[in-house]
Scaffold this active site. Structure first.
Site, short mmCIF file in Angstrom:
data_model
loop_
_atom_site.label_atom_id
_atom_site.label_comp_id
_atom_site.label_asym_id
_atom_site.label_seq_id
_atom_site.Cartn_x
_atom_site.Cartn_y
_atom_site.Cartn_z
N HIS A 223 -7.44 3.61 6.41
CA HIS A 223 -6.72 4.10 5.54
C HIS A 223 -7.48 5.47 6.50
CE1 HIS A 223 -5.02 2.85 1.55
NE2 HIS A 223 -5.48 2.26 2.34
N ASP B 245 0.90 -1.11 -0.18
CA ASP B 245 -0.38 0.39 0.42
C ASP B 245 0.95 1.63 0.44
OD1 ASP B 245 -2.00 2.32 0.13
OD2 ASP B 245 -3.11 0.64 1.56
N TYR C 125 5.37 14.34 30.02
CA TYR C 125 5.10 15.51 30.06
C TYR C 125 5.48 16.55 29.12
CZ TYR C 125 4.56 20.80 31.45
OH TYR C 125 4.16 21.99 31.61
N HIS D 12 2.07 2.76 -3.34
CA HIS D 12 0.92 4.51 -3.68
C HIS D 12 2.03 5.86 -3.41
CE1 HIS D 12 -2.03 2.14 -5.47
NE2 HIS D 12 -2.14 1.42 -3.77
N HIS E 115 -8.44 -3.84 7.43
CA HIS E 115 -7.00 -2.74 7.65
C HIS E 115 -8.12 -1.36 6.98
CE1 HIS E 115 -4.41 -1.66 3.69
NE2 HIS E 115 -4.98 -0.58 3.61
#
Length: 337
Positions: A195, A13, A287, A16, A193
């Site tokens: 996005h 993926d 912090y 791309h 899955h």
């Protein structure tokens, strides 16, 4: 809660993001780091699956079989995985990928078209591959329709079925509803899955886990199509905080991003939207303004800034105790001698 199995899709993926321009050295470097981090499945290849390198989807510099071979040469423990979209890739392509070293395949169809996966799922199972049914664009179908299509993939022999949010359009409540229905109606594991197009990839992945999914996707630094995927490194940190069992090592997963992926992206002129040091602040409950001080102390004492921040959190340091950071860094350095 059941153990979670992670599939990292940085090299599929994430392809791309680099216009499908991973080279074999990139692949070996990133796969080596992911494998060392304990990622269960590592997916490689063109962003649109096996033999996706065409004028329609974008040409890659290397064909998928060269990429699979490169990955296979570096992998030791993880399952080497490919994606196949019927109509783009064929059973013959899958056989060739297996010969090159692939051990698992995810057969992907539109969420209402599981029928077209039958030939490929059955062939993959006959070949002895770990086989996943991958229903894409899950937001476009009703719960009932997704269950109907998933049951087809189960009947063809899939080992796992995914409800995939390819558009990054689902809300956590949608994910929970659809994953819960799949878990209730299937006798095989369920995956998800995400996005990050709505900024919900981590939240949706957690919703899937809470609903019973045991296979979850991610990519290093969230690299992927659109706004990217669930960030594997951040997901590992969150699962640790939630005491969810998995096989990945947090620091090694972070190092896979920082030391393997990011230099490759920089060489291609791509900048990942990530800052894993700040993620450790949240992981440690530290912090936020301590980060700069911790970085300086890490350099001064030659220790890992992450260890300083985690120890600050463990000691419950608060604003105004910045001087304590020096002591903590010094203590860590002494322990390493």
């Amino acid at each position: 809660m059941s153990k979670i199995f992670l599939t990292d899709t940085t090299l599929r993926d994430g392809s791309h993001t680099v216009s499908h321009k991973w080279n074999t050295d990139d692949v070996r470097k990133i796969v080596t780091a992911l494998d060392a981090a304990g990622i269960d499945l590592i997916e490689v290849g063109h962003g649109d699956g096996l033999t996706g390198s065409t004028i329609n989807y974008g040409f890659a510099d290397y064909d998928d079989f060269e990429i699979v071979k490169a990955a296979a040469s570096a992998i030791k423990n993880s399952k080497l995985t490919v994606l196949l979209i019927p109509g783009i890739g064929t059973v013959e392509d899958l056989k060739k990928a297996q010969e090159c070293g692939a051990k698992a395949v995810r057969v992907a169809t539109h969420v209402t078209e599981a029928d077209v996966s039958e030939q490929h799922i059955k062939a993959a199972k006959k070949m002895g591959m770990f086989t996943v049914g991958f229903l894409m664009m899950g937001h476009m179908a009703s719960v009932e329709k997704i269950v109907e299509e998933a049951k087809k993939m189960e009947s063809y022999g899939a080992d796992v079925v995914y409800c995939t949010d390819s558009a990054g359009a689902m809300l956590p409540v949608n994910v929970k509803e659809k994953i819960s229905a799949l878990v209730k109606n299937l006798s095989i594991p369920v995956g998800h899955h995400s996005h990050n197009n709505l900024g919900l990839a981590i939240g949706n992945s957690l919703a899937a886990i809470e609903a019973g999914a045991t296979y979850i996707d991610g990519s290093l630094s969230g690299l992927g199509a659109g706004a990217g995927n669930t960030a594997t490194d951040v997901l590992v940190a969150v699962m640790n905080k939630m005491n969810i069992a998995h096989n990945a090592d947090l620091f090694k997963t972070m190092d896979a991003s920082t030391n393997a992926l990011l230099p490759v992206l920089e060489a291609k002129g791509v900048k990942a939207n990530t800052n894993l040091d700040t993620m450790i602040l949240g992981y440690a409950g530290c912090y936020s303004s301590f980060l700069l001080h911790a970085r300086r102390a890490a350099i001064r004492f030659n220790v890992d800034v992450r260890e300083i921040l985690i120890e600050c959190g463990r000691r419950k340091a608060v604003g105004g105790q910045e001087d304590w950071i020096i002591e903590i860094a010094s203590d860590i350095a002494k322990l390493k001698k």
